[in-house]
Design a protein around this motif. Structure first.
Motif, PDB file in Angstrom:
ATOM      1  N   LEU A   1       0.763  -1.107   0.001  1.00  0.00           N
ATOM      2  CA  LEU A   1       0.014   0.218   0.079  1.00  0.00           C
ATOM      3  C   LEU A   1       0.934   1.366   0.040  1.00  0.00           C
ATOM      4  CD1 LEU A   1      -2.931  -1.090   2.518  1.00  0.00           C
ATOM      5  CD2 LEU A   1      -2.920  -1.200  -0.099  1.00  0.00           C
ATOM      6  N   ALA A   2       1.926   1.168   0.814  1.00  0.00           N
ATOM      7  CA  ALA A   2       2.919   2.371   0.812  1.00  0.00           C
ATOM      8  C   ALA A   2       3.389   2.858  -0.743  1.00  0.00           C
ATOM      9  CB  ALA A   2       3.677   2.094   1.694  1.00  0.00           C
ATOM     10  N   ALA A   3       3.755   1.652  -1.358  1.00  0.00           N
ATOM     11  CA  ALA A   3       4.529   1.731  -2.682  1.00  0.00           C
ATOM     12  C   ALA A   3       3.528   2.220  -3.673  1.00  0.00           C
ATOM     13  CB  ALA A   3       5.110   0.751  -2.893  1.00  0.00           C
ATOM     14  N   VAL A   4       2.200   1.424  -3.386  1.00  0.00           N
ATOM     15  CA  VAL A   4       1.007   2.011  -4.479  1.00  0.00           C
ATOM     16  C   VAL A   4       0.660   3.605  -4.288  1.00  0.00           C
ATOM     17  CG1 VAL A   4      -1.257   1.396  -4.752  1.00  0.00           C
ATOM     18  CG2 VAL A   4       0.065  -0.395  -4.558  1.00  0.00           C
ATOM     19  N   GLY A   5       0.617   3.904  -3.037  1.00  0.00           N
ATOM     20  CA  GLY A   5       0.527   5.285  -2.912  1.00  0.00           C
ATOM     21  C   GLY A   5       1.434   6.255  -3.614  1.00  0.00           C
ATOM     22  N   ARG A   6       2.746   5.958  -3.400  1.00  0.00           N
ATOM     23  CA  ARG A   6       3.824   6.814  -4.266  1.00  0.00           C
ATOM     24  C   ARG A   6       3.785   6.646  -5.793  1.00  0.00           C
ATOM     25  NH1 ARG A   6       6.863   4.461   0.227  1.00  0.00           N
ATOM     26  NH2 ARG A   6       7.545   2.631  -1.209  1.00  0.00           N
ATOM     27  N   SER A   7       3.143   5.498  -6.147  1.00  0.00           N
ATOM     28  CA  SER A   7       2.991   5.635  -7.525  1.00  0.00           C
ATOM     29  C   SER A   7       2.021   6.225  -8.265  1.00  0.00           C
ATOM     30  CB  SER A   7       2.739   3.938  -7.971  1.00  0.00           C
ATOM     31  OG  SER A   7       3.807   3.022  -7.594  1.00  0.00           O
TER      32      SER A   7
ATOM     33  N   SER B   1      12.826   1.903 -10.813  1.00  0.00           N
ATOM     34  CA  SER B   1      12.599   3.238  -9.902  1.00  0.00           C
ATOM     35  C   SER B   1      11.261   3.538 -10.150  1.00  0.00           C
ATOM     36  CB  SER B   1      13.654   4.186 -10.665  1.00  0.00           C
ATOM     37  OG  SER B   1      13.153   4.736 -11.771  1.00  0.00           O
ATOM     38  N   ALA B   2      10.812   4.591  -9.152  1.00  0.00           N
ATOM     39  CA  ALA B   2       9.583   4.895  -9.421  1.00  0.00           C
ATOM     40  C   ALA B   2       8.986   5.459 -10.592  1.00  0.00           C
ATOM     41  CB  ALA B   2       9.136   6.001  -8.182  1.00  0.00           C
ATOM     42  N   PRO B   3      10.041   6.562 -11.435  1.00  0.00           N
ATOM     43  CA  PRO B   3       9.528   7.340 -12.434  1.00  0.00           C
ATOM     44  C   PRO B   3       9.451   6.121 -13.484  1.00  0.00           C
ATOM     45  CG  PRO B   3      11.096   8.295 -11.427  1.00  0.00           C
ATOM     46  CD  PRO B   3      11.013   7.110 -10.661  1.00  0.00           C
ATOM     47  N   GLU B   4      10.659   4.866 -13.425  1.00  0.00           N
ATOM     48  CA  GLU B   4      10.511   3.994 -14.510  1.00  0.00           C
ATOM     49  C   GLU B   4       9.265   3.262 -14.455  1.00  0.00           C
ATOM     50  OE1 GLU B   4      15.341   3.143 -14.801  1.00  0.00           O
ATOM     51  OE2 GLU B   4      14.123   1.981 -13.471  1.00  0.00           O
ATOM     52  N   LEU B   5       8.858   2.974 -13.369  1.00  0.00           N
ATOM     53  CA  LEU B   5       7.658   1.875 -12.913  1.00  0.00           C
ATOM     54  C   LEU B   5       6.599   2.719 -13.618  1.00  0.00           C
ATOM     55  CD1 LEU B   5       6.494  -0.737 -12.096  1.00  0.00           C
ATOM     56  CD2 LEU B   5       6.159   0.453  -9.814  1.00  0.00           C
ATOM     57  N   ALA B   6       6.322   3.885 -13.387  1.00  0.00           N
ATOM     58  CA  ALA B   6       5.311   4.688 -13.895  1.00  0.00           C
ATOM     59  C   ALA B   6       5.125   4.822 -15.620  1.00  0.00           C
ATOM     60  CB  ALA B   6       5.305   6.039 -13.442  1.00  0.00           C
TER      61      ALA B   6
ATOM     62  N   ARG C   1       3.369  -5.674  -7.193  1.00  0.00           N
ATOM     63  CA  ARG C   1       3.150  -5.290  -5.784  1.00  0.00           C
ATOM     64  C   ARG C   1       3.138  -3.583  -5.643  1.00  0.00           C
ATOM     65  NH1 ARG C   1       6.758  -9.786  -4.479  1.00  0.00           N
ATOM     66  NH2 ARG C   1       8.534  -8.531  -4.653  1.00  0.00           N
ATOM     67  N   ARG C   2       3.653  -3.091  -6.422  1.00  0.00           N
ATOM     68  CA  ARG C   2       3.715  -1.531  -6.292  1.00  0.00           C
ATOM     69  C   ARG C   2       2.980  -0.928  -7.317  1.00  0.00           C
ATOM     70  NH1 ARG C   2       9.842  -0.811  -8.116  1.00  0.00           N
ATOM     71  NH2 ARG C   2       9.330   1.335  -7.879  1.00  0.00           N
TER      72      ARG C   2
ATOM     73  N   ALA D   1      -2.531  -4.612 -14.332  1.00  0.00           N
ATOM     74  CA  ALA D   1      -2.895  -5.814 -15.140  1.00  0.00           C
ATOM     75  C   ALA D   1      -1.754  -6.423 -16.303  1.00  0.00           C
ATOM     76  CB  ALA D   1      -4.092  -5.750 -16.257  1.00  0.00           C
ATOM     77  N   GLY D   2      -1.020  -5.384 -16.803  1.00  0.00           N
ATOM     78  CA  GLY D   2       0.111  -5.726 -18.041  1.00  0.00           C
ATOM     79  C   GLY D   2       1.316  -6.297 -17.398  1.00  0.00           C
ATOM     80  N   ALA D   3       1.462  -5.843 -16.172  1.00  0.00           N
ATOM     81  CA  ALA D   3       2.668  -6.102 -15.564  1.00  0.00           C
ATOM     82  C   ALA D   3       2.553  -7.751 -14.977  1.00  0.00           C
ATOM     83  CB  ALA D   3       3.039  -5.313 -14.223  1.00  0.00           C
ATOM     84  N   ALA D   4       1.309  -7.795 -14.400  1.00  0.00           N
ATOM     85  CA  ALA D   4       0.964  -9.047 -13.700  1.00  0.00           C
ATOM     86  C   ALA D   4       0.860 -10.260 -14.920  1.00  0.00           C
ATOM     87  CB  ALA D   4      -0.615  -9.073 -12.942  1.00  0.00           C
ATOM     88  N   ALA D   5       0.322  -9.833 -16.030  1.00  0.00           N
ATOM     89  CA  ALA D   5       0.410 -10.753 -17.161  1.00  0.00           C
ATOM     90  C   ALA D   5       1.771 -11.222 -17.715  1.00  0.00           C
ATOM     91  CB  ALA D   5      -0.342 -10.264 -18.383  1.00  0.00           C
ATOM     92  N   VAL D   6       2.516 -10.354 -17.588  1.00  0.00           N
ATOM     93  CA  VAL D   6       4.029 -10.376 -18.058  1.00  0.00           C
ATOM     94  C   VAL D   6       4.614 -11.583 -16.985  1.00  0.00           C
ATOM     95  CG1 VAL D   6       6.541  -9.389 -18.416  1.00  0.00           C
ATOM     96  CG2 VAL D   6       4.555  -8.356 -19.289  1.00  0.00           C
TER      97      VAL D   6
END
Length: 335
Positions: free
Chosen positions: A183-189, A219-224, A260-261, A268-273
Motif C-alpha cells: 500500500l505504501a508503494a502503491v500510494g507513491r506510484s 525506479s518509481a519514475p521508470e515503473l510509472a 506489488r507496487r 494488469a499488464g505487469a501481472a500478465a508479464v
C-alpha cells in the motif's frame, strides 16, 4: 473449474532453484512423496488432488481443488487426465489432501480407475492430513491405513530446499499474498502514473534487459512509464517475447516487485508479464496467482489468456524454444 495448477517439470525434481537448475530428489517412500509435493507446488496443498508423474524423464505435476460434492469428482479426474495424456505421462503417484474420507476416497479411487484405464500406471495413492499420510490402495500394512506421522519441516527434502533458498508457502493463499499490493508503494506510484508517458519504441525491452543484467528493480519514475507502456499489446510484447529460460528467474523477481507496487488500475499488464515469466521458470502456482491478479482488473486480458492456455495444457517451459521463433514482434503467430 476450481483453482488448479499444472506444473510441467521433470519428475523426481523440484522446479529450478533460485540459484540455477533443478535439483534431483529421489522419491522412495510414501513419506518422501508427502514431503515432495509441497516443494513441487510451491505451497502446502489443502483440499486438493495432486498427481505427480514419476519414473521416465519429462511429465508434469498437477493439482486441482477437491470438490465438496462427490458428484463433481469426474470433472476433477478429467482436469488431471487430459494434460497427463497430452504430456505422455506413463507413471504417477496420487496424493489427496483432506480430512473428509468420503470425498477424498471417491476422488482417489476415481483417479486410480480412470488413469489405469488410460494406460497410466498409478504407483501409489495417499491421503494426507494433519501431518499424517494414509494408505488408500489395498496391500499396505495396517498401520498405514491408521496414519503414519511425518514432519515436513524435518524432512531432508525440506532441508535441501531451505539450503537452496527455496520458499515453500503454508498455503496457496499465502503464495497469492506475495503479490498483494504494497500500500505504501502503491500510494507513491499514483501521482507519477497520472503524468507518465509511454516509453519510446524499443525502450521497454532495453529497460527490462538492463535491470535483468544488473539484478535491480524499476525506479518509481521508470515503473510509472513501464505501467503505461504495457497497457497496449504491441508495446507490452517488448517485455516478454524475447525472454528465454535463462532470463526467467530474474524476470519473475523484477515483475513481482512491479506488481506489488502498482494499483489495480495499472497492474494488469505487469501481472500478465509476470504470469508468463513464472510459467517460463516452471513455477505454475505463481503463474496462476499472477493470472488471477491480472484478471481481477482485466478479465479478458490477452496475454493472461495465452498463459492460461500454456498452463491448462501443461505445456513444458522447454517448449518455448520451439514456440518463440513462431512469434513476430507483436507476440502474434508469424505469418
Amino acid at each position: 473449474m476450481e483453482p488448479h495448477e499444472l506444473v510441467p517439470v521433470p519428475p523426481s525434481t523440484t522446479p529450478p532453484s533460485p540459484s540455477g537448475g533443478p535439483t534431483t530428489l529421489r522419491v522412495r517412500t510414501p513419506g518422501d512423496v508427502a514431503a515432495f509435493v509441497p516443494l513441487a507446488m510451491g505451497f502446502v496443498p489443502q483440499r486438493s488432488v495432486v498427481v505427480v508423474s514419476v519414473g521416465a524423464s519429462g511429465g508434469m505435476h498437477a493439482r486441482v481443488d477437491l470438490p465438496h460434492d462427490p458428484d463433481d469428482v469426474d470433472d476433477v479426474v478429467e482436469a488431471l487426465l487430459r494434460p497427463a495424456r497430452r504430456n505422455g505421462v506413463r507413471d504417477v503417484v496420487v496424493v489427496v489432501y483432506d480430512d473428509d474420507t468420503t470425498v477424498a476416497d471417491e476422488a482417489a479411487w476415481s483417479v486410480h480407475e480412470e488413469f489405469t484405464a488410460a494406460g497410466i500406471a498409478v504407483r501409489e495413492v495417499l491421503r494426507v492430513h494433519d501431518d499424517h499420510w494414509y494408505a488408500v490402495l489395498p496391500g499396505a500394512p495396517l498401520a498405514a491405513y491408521r496414519g503414519v506421522r511425518f514432519t515436513l519441516a524435518e524432512h531432508p527434502f525440506t532441508a535441501q530446499a531451505v539450503f537452496e533458498g527455496r520458499v515453500t508457502h503454508a498455503s496457496r493463499e499465502e503464495l497469492r499474498e506475495t503479490l498483494a499490493p504494497d500500500l505504501a508503494a502503491v500510494g507513491r506510484s499514483g501521482p507519477l502514473l497520472a503524468d507518465a508517458t509511454p516509453l519510446p519504441a524499443g525502450g521497454l525491452r532495453a529497460l527490462v534487459r538492463r535491470h535483468l543484467g544488473d539484478r535491480t528493480t524499476f525506479s518509481a519514475p521508470e515503473l510509472a512509464a513501464v505501467a503505461v507502456t504495457v497497457r497496449t499489446g504491441e508495446r507490452r510484447d517488448e517485455a516478454w517475447v524475447w525472454l528465454d529460460r535463462a532470463d526467467a528467474r530474474g524476470a519473475v523477481e523484477l515483475w513481482s516487485d512491479a506488481v506489488r507496487r502498482l494499483p489495480a488500475t495499472h497492474v494488469a499488464g505487469a501481472a500478465a508479464v509476470l504470469a508468463f515469466a513464472a510459467w517460463l521458470v516452471g513455477d505454475g502456482a505463481l503463474s496462476w496467482c499472477a493470472v488471477d491478479r491480472c484478471r481481477e482488473s482485466e478479465p479478458a486480458h490477452s496475454l493472461a489468456g495465452l498463459v492460461v492456455q500454456l498452463l491448462e495444457s501443461a505445456t513444458p517451459p522447454d517448449a518455448w524454444a520451439t514456440l518463440q521463433p513462431g512469434l513476430d514482434a507483436s507476440g502474434d503467430p508469424a505469418a
